[in-house]
Design an enzyme around this catalytic site. Structure first.
Site, PDB file in Angstrom:
ATOM      1  N   THR A  69       0.814  -1.220   0.000  1.00  0.00           N
ATOM      2  CA  THR A  69       0.000   0.000   0.000  1.00  0.00           C
ATOM      3  C   THR A  69       0.849   1.273   0.000  1.00  0.00           C
ATOM      4  O   THR A  69       0.468   2.286  -0.575  1.00  0.00           O
ATOM      5  CB  THR A  69      -0.943  -0.025   1.226  1.00  0.00           C
ATOM      6  N   THR A 103       1.632  -4.673   4.108  1.00  0.00           N
ATOM      7  CA  THR A 103       1.443  -5.060   5.509  1.00  0.00           C
ATOM      8  C   THR A 103       0.991  -6.510   5.682  1.00  0.00           C
ATOM      9  O   THR A 103       1.186  -7.089   6.746  1.00  0.00           O
ATOM     10  CB  THR A 103       0.404  -4.150   6.194  1.00  0.00           C
ATOM     11  N   ASP A 104       0.362  -7.080   4.630  1.00  0.00           N
ATOM     12  CA  ASP A 104      -0.261  -8.399   4.828  1.00  0.00           C
ATOM     13  C   ASP A 104       0.739  -9.502   5.170  1.00  0.00           C
ATOM     14  O   ASP A 104       0.444 -10.370   5.997  1.00  0.00           O
ATOM     15  CB  ASP A 104      -1.059  -8.805   3.578  1.00  0.00           C
TER      16      ASP A 104
HETATM   17  N1  ASP Z   1      -2.887  -5.642   0.858  1.00  0.00           N
HETATM   18  C1  ASP Z   1      -1.803  -4.705   1.000  1.00  0.00           C
HETATM   19  C2  ASP Z   1      -0.490  -5.437   0.861  1.00  0.00           C
HETATM   20  O1  ASP Z   1      -0.128  -6.135   1.780  1.00  0.00           O
HETATM   21  C3  ASP Z   1      -1.887  -4.098   2.321  1.00  0.00           C
HETATM   22  C4  ASP Z   1      -0.778  -3.161   2.667  1.00  0.00           C
HETATM   23  O2  ASP Z   1       0.222  -3.027   2.053  1.00  0.00           O
HETATM   24  O3  ASP Z   1      -0.952  -2.529   3.671  1.00  0.00           O
HETATM   25  O4  ASP Z   1       0.190  -5.289  -0.108  1.00  0.00           O
END
Ligand code: ASP
Length: 325
Positions: A11, A87-88
């Protein structure tokens, strides 16, 4: 201070698209830190290794990232290394780096819960906190850390606890290593021990399964792992490390077939221990040859076992490392 910023996607690198957020492929300067993210007097060098949403990160890409970080650290050109990541699966990449890098150049992972177009964007502030932490003179030999929302977390402890909130990253049961307050870094807890692989080239054996128990569930899934040729399986058991009786039978069968079965809890805080002797209790599982793996999170333990098997460690060597947990 000279800092390498390695971007992998997520993200923090995303912009709105017609059907939702996506990586900005048209960015002429990919990975360039946003305005205000680099403290004055710092020099950064950007490396875009991947441009992936983090659910697209695979163990082999994580291993490639770790090898890349090892190369940057060995170059001696940087005071610290910051990795930006989705984050995932951030906690898995950070954990693999933590157990495998064994280098003295500090490495800090960061991310954003909100993309640059959203109100209350957190990426630039998180990046700044990560740069400050990676270059903080006291932050040596802490292992790999994860910095978001002004908090510094150990890679081995941290987990994403909330789908959308900027305070999502936490170390339940342990708390952060420290925090960032504007331009200062305060370290308040030093990890006294971390799981680490013996030194050597990182290579992953991907034949490691992960099975989570639920009431009446788990035996069929364990059998599937065995019949698929997995060499090891992580079993996320109930509570202190207990499973239904048919799952326990399948654990015994897997061990008889030479598989390594490591038990953790599906509770997200606390250790497993053989305190129950009934069929399927933790003590019964241990007597059937399962290893009880302390307070590890299942998805991290899976990566550890992949790396341990990839490094050629045998059952005794793995068990000796897990005994410390
Ligand atoms: N779905 C995204 C990812 O992990 C979430 C994020 O980056 O916060 O790439």
């Amino acid at each position: 201070m000279r800092v390498a910023i390695v971007s992998t996607g997520g993200t923090i690198d995303m912009v709105p698209g017609p059907s939702g957020f996506r990586i900005d492929e048209s960015d002429p300067a990919p990975g360039r830190p946003p305005e205000g993210a680099v403290p004055s007097g710092y020099e950064t060098e950007q490396f875009r290794l991947f441009a992936l949403p983090s659910p697209h990160m695979t163990p082999s890409r994580m291993a490639e990232l770790c090898r890349f970080l090892g190369g940057l650290a060995a170059s001696g050109r940087f005071d610290g290394i910051v990795v930006t990541h989705g984050t995932d699966t951030l906690e898995e990449s950070a954990f693999l780096a933590d157990i495998s890098l064994g280098c003295s150049c500090p490495v800090v992972f960061t991310a954003a819960m909100r993309s640059s177009s959203e109100l209350g964007v957190d990426g630039p502030r998180n990046l700044r906190g990560a740069i400050l932490t990676a270059t903080c003179p006291e932050f040596r030999n802490f292992g790999v850390a994860v910095v978001l929302n002004d908090e510094i977390h150990a890679a081995g402890r941290v987990t994403k606890t909330y789908t959308s909130n900027v305070s999502s990253f936490a170390s339940p049961g342990y708390g952060p290593l420290g925090f960032v307050d504007e331009d200062r870094v305060f370290l308040v807890n030093r990890p006294c021990w971390r799981l680490e692989l013996p030194p050597g080239e990182l290579s992953l054996d991907e034949r490691v399964g992960l099975v989570r128990t639920a009431a009446g569930l788990g035996a069929r899934e364990l059998r599937f792992c065995r019949e698929s040729g997995d060499r090891a399986v992580v079993l996320e058991a109930f509570g202190r490390g207990n499973v239904p009786p048919d799952v326990a039978d399948e654990v015994g069968e897997s061990v008889r077939h030479g598989m390594l079965v490591a038990v953790v809890s599906r509770c997200y805080v606390g250790r497993v221990l053989g305190v129950y002797g009934y069929p399927g209790g933790g003590s019964d599982l241990a007597s059937r040859g399962a290893m009880l793996a302390g307070d590890m999170h299942g998805h991290k333990l899976r990566l550890f076992l992949m790396a341990a098997l990839g490094a050629g460690l045998d059952r005794e060597a793995v068990s000796a490392l897990l005994e410390r947990l």
